[in-house]
Design an enzyme around this catalytic site. Structure first.
Site, PDB file in Angstrom:
ATOM      1  CE  LYS A 267      63.537  56.335  58.702  1.00  0.00           C
ATOM      2  NZ  LYS A 267      63.019  55.056  58.174  1.00  0.00           N
ATOM      3  CG  ASP A 272      66.684  51.284  60.083  1.00  0.00           C
ATOM      4  OD1 ASP A 272      66.707  50.727  61.193  1.00  0.00           O
ATOM      5  OD2 ASP A 272      65.714  51.212  59.296  1.00  0.00           O
ATOM      6  CE  LYS A 279      66.561  48.245  58.049  1.00  0.00           C
ATOM      7  NZ  LYS A 279      65.267  47.822  57.513  1.00  0.00           N
ATOM      8  CG  ASP A 290      66.371  54.748  57.282  1.00  0.00           C
ATOM      9  OD1 ASP A 290      65.551  54.990  56.378  1.00  0.00           O
ATOM     10  OD2 ASP A 290      66.074  54.165  58.341  1.00  0.00           O
ATOM     11  NE  ARG A 353      56.081  52.561  60.713  1.00  0.00           N
ATOM     12  CZ  ARG A 353      55.530  51.582  59.986  1.00  0.00           C
ATOM     13  NH1 ARG A 353      54.328  51.111  60.297  1.00  0.00           N
ATOM     14  NH2 ARG A 353      56.158  51.095  58.925  1.00  0.00           N
TER      15      ARG A 353
HETATM   16  N1  BES Z   1      64.403  52.417  56.587  1.00  0.00           N
HETATM   17  C1  BES Z   1      63.540  51.298  56.466  1.00  0.00           C
HETATM   18  C2  BES Z   1      62.809  51.248  55.136  1.00  0.00           C
HETATM   19  C3  BES Z   1      63.636  50.903  53.944  1.00  0.00           C
HETATM   20  C4  BES Z   1      64.088  49.610  53.755  1.00  0.00           C
HETATM   21  C5  BES Z   1      63.934  51.849  53.006  1.00  0.00           C
HETATM   22  C6  BES Z   1      64.834  49.300  52.638  1.00  0.00           C
HETATM   23  C7  BES Z   1      64.662  51.541  51.886  1.00  0.00           C
HETATM   24  C8  BES Z   1      65.126  50.252  51.704  1.00  0.00           C
HETATM   25  C9  BES Z   1      62.498  51.335  57.577  1.00  0.00           C
HETATM   26  O1  BES Z   1      62.934  51.850  58.776  1.00  0.00           O
HETATM   27  C10 BES Z   1      62.091  49.931  57.820  1.00  0.00           C
HETATM   28  O2  BES Z   1      62.916  49.169  58.238  1.00  0.00           O
HETATM   29  N2  BES Z   1      60.844  49.613  57.542  1.00  0.00           N
HETATM   30  C11 BES Z   1      60.353  48.311  57.703  1.00  0.00           C
HETATM   31  C12 BES Z   1      58.951  48.422  58.247  1.00  0.00           C
HETATM   32  C13 BES Z   1      58.375  47.122  58.672  1.00  0.00           C
HETATM   33  C14 BES Z   1      59.123  46.579  59.885  1.00  0.00           C
HETATM   34  C15 BES Z   1      56.909  47.316  58.991  1.00  0.00           C
HETATM   35  C16 BES Z   1      60.357  47.629  56.345  1.00  0.00           C
HETATM   36  O3  BES Z   1      60.061  48.270  55.344  1.00  0.00           O
HETATM   37  O4  BES Z   1      60.684  46.441  56.290  1.00  0.00           O
HETATM   38 ZN    ZN Z   2      64.418  53.192  58.731  1.00  0.00          ZN
HETATM   39 MN    MN Z   3      63.860  50.398  60.006  1.00  0.00          MN
END
Ligand code: BES
Ligand code: ZN
Ligand code: MN
Length: 495
Positions: A267, A272, A279, A290, A353
């Site tokens: 990935k 992000d 966020k 990311d 994903r």
């Molecule tokens: N890159 C993030 C996951 C992440 C967040 C990794 C913080 C390390 C630290 C991913 O793209 C993401 O934002 N995932 C969301 C998924 C959710 C919306 C279902 C998450 O984990 O909040």
């Molecule tokens: Zn992400």
């Molecule tokens: Mn994300």
């Protein structure tokens, strides 16, 4: 860093720093012989208590007479015969002390260090990796380098008393050093800021990696080509950014023609923001990390090339920037993935994903032996496993076991989570074949479940490295994980 393995006597070594081990248990022939030649200096220091008897403690003896070495670094192995866990402390102690010692070269009498539960090749791999990694620094963006006249450790000789297993030991040291070099590349790419490390930047880095390497070739698909392939899930992420998304393919042909390749898929979200599902601001800078999954594929590939491993590997990098914009995807948007399955994007922050699923479908064309994807996929993974261990999910027992073993052997551990069918229904959508989020419970698993729907044609495993790929706070920086796990897995495939 040049690392060699040679046989010879410790007292005869002409070096700026001779590293000797001593502890409460076992025999230490190199230590004893040098102790004799220095008139009992070393044992008197130990008896006086100057070297704490805990694994990894060190004492630099700045001047010595009676031997050829200029200095001696004494390293404690602990009261009992050391095991793997103590060896990690010992190797880290040696690496830190040597890199801080203002010496150009060192000779390490590793033969005296006998582990209760691991062989000498394992030890050499770990020692070489630690020594090379301890010199890592990231100062590309400091206008002044810390110390231009610094004395840098450049040469290490690993010394064994007899001639035994010299070739195996040389190979093990080369492996450790290659893993560290791969980790350094992964860390460099990861630590680079999002305004520099864009998808196109990664394409350039892939080409750089392949320069002069006959067995490695690079192909990069842009958004036009992905459009033609029907990768609308991937494109739903990249379209929100002015940076063009890329699907980078690194083709390493070290194996026999016709041997099915192992595909490593990373990935590579170079930043992000969450997109329209923006966020919160706190620590958002860390979302430059990311793309650590992608970086680990670069790192593993670098090590594989350096070691010229006899295997076919395809590195795939799914890279895009996730931004909010007038042309960005919105919650509720529905897209059709390359596989034909439709996705309701309920949260634009679950973008990893969305880029990976199309890359997994793309991987079918290689008829792979196995596909391993590596992704900073879910914050929930940090809740489940913290910053110590990566999460592993898989549709194949043999592949899962091989990766867990590689994690344990390399010390870069993973823990398996269940991809039980019962979780799949959390992805139900009223309007499309699936939603891109599965609600709060088991967020790491439902993300794995989403990917599993695109990985039906091959043995597949997914590593969620959200907690392990970088450190926050005062020590902020990429760790280079899971390069050690990935390279160990590949080494196990060729041995
Ligand atoms: N890159 C993030 C996951 C992440 C967040 C990794 C913080 C390390 C630290 C991913 O793209 C993401 O934002 N995932 C969301 C998924 C959710 C919306 C279902 C998450 O984990 O909040
Ligand atoms: Zn992400
Ligand atoms: Mn994300």
């Amino acid at each position: 860093m040049e690392i060699t393995v040679k046989s010879g006597g410790a007292a005869k070594q002409q070096t700026q720093c001779l590293v000797l081990f001593t502890g409460g248990n076992g025999e230490f022939p190199a230590f004893s012989s040098v102790d004799k030649d220095t008139g009992g200096l070393l044992s008197s220091l130990v008896e006086r208590g100057d070297l704490k008897q805990a694994a990894g403690q060190v004492l630099m003896v700045p001047t010595v007479t009676g031997i050829k070495a200029e200095r001696v670094l004494l390293v404690a192995t602990g009261k009992d015969q050391p095991k793997a866990s103590a060896a990690e402390k010992i190797c880290a102690g040696v690496a830190r002390a040597l890199n801080g010692a203002r010496v150009n070269d060192a000779v390490i009498a590793f033969d005296d260090l006998q582990l209760a539960d691991r062989d000498s090749n394992w030890l050499l791999r770990l020692l070489a990796r630690n020594i090379v990694s301890a010199g890592y620094k990231f100062d590309e963006y400091k206008s002044k380098q810390a110390d231009n006249n610094a004395i840098v450790l450049g040469k290490i000789a690993l010394l064994q008393s007899g001639r035994k297993a010299l070739e195996g030991h040389k190979q093990a040291a080369a492996e450790g050093s290659a893993i560290a070099n791969g980790m350094a590349l992964a860390r460099d790419l990861s630590n680079r800021p999002g305004n520099v490390c864009t998808p196109m930047h990664l394409t350039g880095e892939a080409k750089k990696l392949a320069r002069g390497v006959a067995k490695l070739s690079i192909k990069a698909l842009g958004e036009k080509e992905m459009e033609k392939l029907g990768m609308h899930s991937f494109l739903s992420v990249s379209k929100g950014s002015v940076e063009e998304g890329q699907l980078i393919q690194m083709d390493y042909k070290g194996g026999k023609k016709g041997d099915k390749p192992v595909v490593l898929l990373g990935k590579g979200i170079t930043f992000d923001t969450g997109g329209i599902s923006l966020k919160p601001g706190a620590a958002m800078d860390e979302m430059k990390y990311d793309m650590c999954g992608a970086a680990s594929v670069f790192g593993a590939m670098k090590a594989i090339v350096e070691l010229q491993l006899p295997i076919n590997i395809i590195g795939l990098i799914a890279t895009a920037e996730n931004m909010p914009a007038g042309h960005a995807s919105k919650p509720g948007d529905i897209v059709t993935s390359m596989s034909g399955q439709t996705i309701e994007i309920l949260n634009t922050d679950a973008e990893g994903r969305l880029v990976l699923c199309d890359a997994l479908t793309y991987a079918e064309r290689f008829k792979p032996k196995a596909v391993v994807d590596i992704a900073t996929l879910t914050g929930a993974c940090i809740m489940a496993l913290g910053h110590n261990i990566s999460a592993l999910m898989s549709n194949d027992e043999e592949l899962a076991d091989a990766l867990l073993v590689a994690g344990n052997v390399s010390g870069d551990k993973a823990w398996r989570l269940p991809l039980d069918d019962s979780y799949q229904k959390q992805l139900d959508s009223n309007f499309a074949d699936m939603a891109n989020i599965g609600g709060r419970p088991a967020g790491t698993i439902t993300a794995g479940c989403f990917l599993s729907r695109y990985a039906k044609e091959f043995p597949w495993a997914h590593l969620d490295i959200a907690g392990t790929a970088w450190k926050s706070g005062g020590e902020k920086g990429a760790t280079g994980r899971p390069v050690p796990l990935l390279v160990q897995y590949i080494l196990d495939q060729v041995s």
